[in-house]
Design a protein around this motif. Structure first.
Motif, PDB file in Angstrom:
ATOM      1  N   VAL A 270       5.300  -8.425   1.911  1.00 42.34           N
ATOM      2  CA  VAL A 270       4.636  -7.764   3.037  1.00 42.34           C
ATOM      3  C   VAL A 270       3.635  -6.732   2.548  1.00 42.34           C
ATOM      4  O   VAL A 270       2.516  -6.642   3.076  1.00 42.34           O
ATOM      5  CB  VAL A 270       5.692  -7.120   3.970  1.00 42.34           C
ATOM      6  CG1 VAL A 270       5.043  -6.199   4.979  1.00 42.34           C
ATOM      7  CG2 VAL A 270       6.504  -8.185   4.659  1.00 42.34           C
ATOM      8  N   PHE A 271       3.980  -5.944   1.556  1.00 41.18           N
ATOM      9  CA  PHE A 271       3.148  -4.819   1.182  1.00 41.18           C
ATOM     10  C   PHE A 271       2.262  -5.035  -0.042  1.00 41.18           C
ATOM     11  O   PHE A 271       1.202  -4.430  -0.147  1.00 41.18           O
ATOM     12  CB  PHE A 271       4.010  -3.578   0.938  1.00 41.18           C
ATOM     13  CG  PHE A 271       4.638  -3.033   2.192  1.00 41.18           C
ATOM     14  CD1 PHE A 271       3.873  -2.378   3.135  1.00 41.18           C
ATOM     15  CD2 PHE A 271       5.997  -3.195   2.421  1.00 41.18           C
ATOM     16  CE1 PHE A 271       4.438  -1.871   4.296  1.00 41.18           C
ATOM     17  CE2 PHE A 271       6.577  -2.699   3.566  1.00 41.18           C
ATOM     18  CZ  PHE A 271       5.800  -2.040   4.515  1.00 41.18           C
ATOM     19  N   PHE A 272       2.667  -5.847  -0.979  1.00 38.42           N
ATOM     20  CA  PHE A 272       1.949  -5.908  -2.249  1.00 38.42           C
ATOM     21  C   PHE A 272       1.244  -7.227  -2.510  1.00 38.42           C
ATOM     22  O   PHE A 272       0.582  -7.378  -3.527  1.00 38.42           O
ATOM     23  CB  PHE A 272       2.908  -5.602  -3.410  1.00 38.42           C
ATOM     24  CG  PHE A 272       3.516  -4.241  -3.319  1.00 38.42           C
ATOM     25  CD1 PHE A 272       2.736  -3.115  -3.530  1.00 38.42           C
ATOM     26  CD2 PHE A 272       4.845  -4.077  -2.994  1.00 38.42           C
ATOM     27  CE1 PHE A 272       3.290  -1.847  -3.441  1.00 38.42           C
ATOM     28  CE2 PHE A 272       5.411  -2.821  -2.898  1.00 38.42           C
ATOM     29  CZ  PHE A 272       4.627  -1.698  -3.122  1.00 38.42           C
TER      30      PHE A 272
ATOM     31  N   ILE B 257       9.867  -7.154   1.039  1.00 37.78           N
ATOM     32  CA  ILE B 257       9.020  -5.960   0.955  1.00 37.78           C
ATOM     33  C   ILE B 257       7.820  -6.217   0.061  1.00 37.78           C
ATOM     34  O   ILE B 257       6.687  -5.840   0.386  1.00 37.78           O
ATOM     35  CB  ILE B 257       9.843  -4.749   0.448  1.00 37.78           C
ATOM     36  CG1 ILE B 257      10.847  -4.322   1.513  1.00 37.78           C
ATOM     37  CG2 ILE B 257       8.945  -3.585   0.065  1.00 37.78           C
ATOM     38  CD1 ILE B 257      11.846  -3.287   1.057  1.00 37.78           C
ATOM     39  N   TRP B 258       8.030  -6.903  -1.063  1.00 40.49           N
ATOM     40  CA  TRP B 258       6.926  -7.189  -1.967  1.00 40.49           C
ATOM     41  C   TRP B 258       5.889  -8.094  -1.295  1.00 40.49           C
ATOM     42  O   TRP B 258       4.699  -7.854  -1.378  1.00 40.49           O
ATOM     43  CB  TRP B 258       7.459  -7.852  -3.243  1.00 40.49           C
ATOM     44  CG  TRP B 258       6.370  -8.080  -4.255  1.00 40.49           C
ATOM     45  CD1 TRP B 258       5.843  -7.173  -5.113  1.00 40.49           C
ATOM     46  CD2 TRP B 258       5.666  -9.300  -4.479  1.00 40.49           C
ATOM     47  NE1 TRP B 258       4.858  -7.752  -5.870  1.00 40.49           N
ATOM     48  CE2 TRP B 258       4.724  -9.057  -5.502  1.00 40.49           C
ATOM     49  CE3 TRP B 258       5.743 -10.578  -3.919  1.00 40.49           C
ATOM     50  CZ2 TRP B 258       3.879 -10.041  -5.961  1.00 40.49           C
ATOM     51  CZ3 TRP B 258       4.893 -11.554  -4.390  1.00 40.49           C
ATOM     52  CH2 TRP B 258       3.971 -11.287  -5.402  1.00 40.49           C
TER      53      TRP B 258
END
Length: 51
Positions: free
Chosen positions: A47-49, A44-45
């Protein structure tokens, strides 16, 4: 401890009988679930941040 012996059998109270030690399967489940949680958070990190 209220463990007693009667007629060559071990007799425990209800509370003592319910107590158990976590075996290797519990430790493995905890380790795998924590590892998966870290992996999912890392994905998630990335992909998004990630910039």
């Amino acid at each position: 401890m209220a463990t007693t012996r009667e007629h060559d059998q071990i007799v425990d109270t209800a509370t003592e009988a319910r107590q158990g030690e976590p075996g290797p399967s519990v430790a493995a489940l905890l380790t795998i679930s924590i590892g998966l949680a870290i992996l999912i958070l890392a994905v998630i990190w990335f992909v998004f941040f990630r910039t």
